[in-house]
Design an enzyme around this catalytic site. Structure first.
Site, short mmCIF file in Angstrom:
data_model
loop_
_atom_site.label_atom_id
_atom_site.label_comp_id
_atom_site.label_asym_id
_atom_site.label_seq_id
_atom_site.Cartn_x
_atom_site.Cartn_y
_atom_site.Cartn_z
N GLY A 1 0.94 -1.53 -0.13
CA GLY A 1 -0.18 -0.46 -0.05
C GLY A 1 0.96 1.03 0.12
O GLY A 1 -0.16 2.47 0.27
N GLU B 1 4.57 -34.88 -1.77
CA GLU B 1 3.54 -33.61 -0.69
C GLU B 1 3.51 -34.46 0.60
O GLU B 1 3.28 -33.52 1.31
CB GLU B 1 2.45 -32.99 -1.95
CG GLU B 1 2.72 -32.50 -3.46
CD GLU B 1 3.97 -31.54 -3.22
OE1 GLU B 1 4.17 -30.64 -2.40
OE2 GLU B 1 4.50 -30.83 -3.79
#
Ligand code: ATP
Length: 584
Positions: free
Chosen positions: A197, A417
């Protein structure tokens, strides 16, 4: 290549003909559109008089009013332009019709090509001037009602907002402060990770103080021709000063102001140094009470030249960090305000599961969810859409055609995984694994295991060690199941992450008893040496952690098999399913 005079003349003649016919074509093509100023366009938008807009990447765009008038106006190329227009119920067409584009682009290409060749033949310098003019034209970006940003549009970042709000008063009434001998800080440096931002804060400051906003990027000044960067800086300040009060925003300051070493620029050229000097001179040149504030943003404050951080330059430095859980919730609320959210959407839960997401990533998540809901023609955005968007944002969309994946590859991915997931769960009860999948993504990932660490301000040494072991878990699982000769390339990005974490831990954070509290950046920057090699120590550490991870997975091989087998059958498992396997 040498071209003789006659041929050169013929080429110029030919190009001129093409050029004139193209211009003629363009002028005729645009006759049906009435030229309208951008300000008038904004008025018409706000009054609801615009029915259709066709946007493209060109400098102008066209549209239609309620009464059927076709118009053409300047393209402001502001972010989220389409979304903002949609909010006014305007039918927005993106100009991707190939015929339309072809008919518009071919003459433009011919024209640009023509100009390029003529400019090359006649004088190289004119090309430069053209580009320079185009860049300068972009400098003045007055805040319009469409791209107006206020501090209320920025969630979280409370300290940064407070600090900038103070400046609003300073800019509005510099005389008030001058009476007390106080001067406006000349430069404010906003630093922090991408997408938090910083640009938004600078724009809000200009809007709230109601002054013009000039935005440039440090990278615009890199690789420019001799003297051009410096003159561009001078021109920028000249324009700002002519306006009296304004906000100048310099994004990516690091590409302009990298630290100088031994008189030379690190990565930058001599030209970069000249540009930086021009900036420093300009900043020293204006008085604190003129009402001009220079805001710069960077992701890498550590690489900046110290001269930039001295008093009288960027003397106020504000960190704009990644949002914490409350700020994430606020950002999610802000970006779901204008969207039809279903009652089942639990923003608090999403905020919990988005540790390390920047504001930009959260905005992207909500936007992606809205797009999925719209694509599926559902009335409201539900948790199901957000879940889908969450994985799209993190790993890319699922690959639809998976027929070419062999059972062998499926098995390798499943164990890899499962290795990550199991190590994560075994290392800490606080670690959450919200999803494991062996579905390849369009971003090129074979599968993934989504590990969510607890939301904390600091990382402890133990946290970093755990994260390294989780990253190594995939390779370790392959090693245990398929043997050391059959390990695969699937672990390359894991190893990159593990190496980075190890080097930072021992070289920057002083977390290793053998290397001590030495910071290796200081060692390297000053051409010093130490008696313990950072690389050797990192290698030793990674080996130890690899063996520790191996022990965990061997001890829990039963679970490793269970998770991998379930993955082969179901392709993906959620948090509950993983916890259930481990509870058995
Ligand atoms: P970079 O360092 O990459 O230039 P940045 O810090 O300047 O990034 P912005 O360009 O200001 O980030 O943010 C990008 C987008 O992300 C904004 O337009 C906004 O939609 C969203 N965003 C980021 N932070 C916030 C926030 N704190 N509140 C609301 N929206 C945010």
């Amino acid at each position: 290549m040498k071209i003789n005079g006659r041929i050169k003349l013929l080429i110029v003649l030919f190009i001129s003909i093409v050029l004139f016919s193209s211009i003629y074509f363009l002028i005729n093509q645009n006759k049906e559109y009435k030229e309208m100023s951008y300000k008038l366009f904004l008025d018409q938008v706000e009054k609801g008089l615009v029915t259709k807009v066709e946007i493209s990447d060109s400098s102008k765009f066209t549209g239609e009013l309620k009464d059927g008038t076709k118009f053409m106006t300047d393209n402001p190329r502001v972010e989220n332009f389409k979304e903002k227009l949609l909010l006014y119920n305007i039918d927005v067409v993106e100009d991707d019709d190939s015929n339309g584009i072809a008919s518009k682009i071919i003459p433009i290409i011919l024209m640009i090509g023509g100009i390029g060749v003529v400019a090359y033949l006649v004088n190289n310098g004119s090309k430069l001037a053209q580009r320079e003019m185009a860049n300068m034209a972009n400098l003045d970006t007055p805040a319009s009602s469409i791209d107006k940003v206020t501090f209320d549009d920025i969630a979280g970042n409370e300290e940064a907002k407070e600090s900038l709000k103070e400046l609003v008063d300073f800019i509005k009434e510099p005389e008030k402060y001058a009476k007390y001998g106080a001067r406006l800080p000349k430069g404010v440096l906003l630093y922090g990770p991408p997408g938090t931002g910083k640009t938004l804060l600078a724009r809000a400051l200009a809007s709230e103080a109601n002054v013009p906003y000039y935005a440039v990027s440090g990278s615009d000044f890199v690789q420019v021709y001799a003297g051009l960067g410096a003159s561009r800086i001078r021109e920028l300040f000249k324009r700002a000063k002519a306006n009296g009060k304004s906000v100048i925003f310099i994004d990516e300051l690091d590409s302009l102001g990298k630290a100088r070493k031994g008189g030379n620029f690190n990565g930058n050229s001599e030209e970069g140094e000249r540009t930086l000097n021009a900036l420093l001179t300009e900043m020293s040149g204006f008085k604190g009470n003129e009402g001009i504030v220079v805001i710069a943003a960077t992701n890498r404050i550590d690489t900046l030249d110290e001269a930039l951080l001295r008093p009288g330059r960027f003397d106020r430095q504000i960190e704009v960090g990644l949002p914490d859980i409350n700020a994430r919730l606020a950002i999610l609320r802000l970006h779901s305000q204008n969207k039809p959210m279903s009652e089942d959407v639990d923003l608090q839960k999403i905020a919990c599961e988005t540790v390390y997401f920047s504001g930009a990533k959260l905005e992207n998540l909500m936007n992606e969810s809205a797009m999925i809901a719209a694509r599926e023609r559902d009335k409201k955005i539900t948790m199901k859409h957000i879940d889908k968007a969450y994985f799209n944002v993190l790993v890319g969309e699922e690959k639809k055609d998976r027929s070419s994946i062999s059972i062998e590859d499926k098995k390798i991915t499943a164990y890899h995984e499962a290795g990550h997931a199991l190590v994560s769960k075994k290392l800490s009860k606080l670690n959450r694994v919200t999803k494991v999948s062996i579905i390849p993504s369009t971003k090129g990932m074979g599968g993934f295991s989504l590990n969510i660490p607890p939301d904390r301000m600091y990382q402890t040494k133990k946290d970093i060690l755990s994260n390294i072991m989780i990253a190594l878990g995939g390779r370790v699982a392959e090693d245990i199941i398929f043997g050391s000769d059959n390990i695969t390339t699937g672990a390359s990005s894991d190893l990159q992450k593990a190496t980075e974490m190890t080097i930072l831990m021992i070289g920057s954070y002083g977390m290793d008893e053998k290397l001590g509290l030495i910071n290796y950046d200081v060692v390297v920057n000053n051409n010093l040496t130490t008696d313990v090699s950072l690389i050797e120590r990192a290698k030793e550490m990674l080996e130890n952690l690899y063996n520790e991870t191996k022990n965990i997975l061997i001890e829990n091989k039963k679970y490793l098999d269970l998770i991998a087998n379930e993955l082969i059958v179901k392709e993906s498992l959620n948090e509950e399913q993983i916890d259930q396997i481990l509870a058995n």
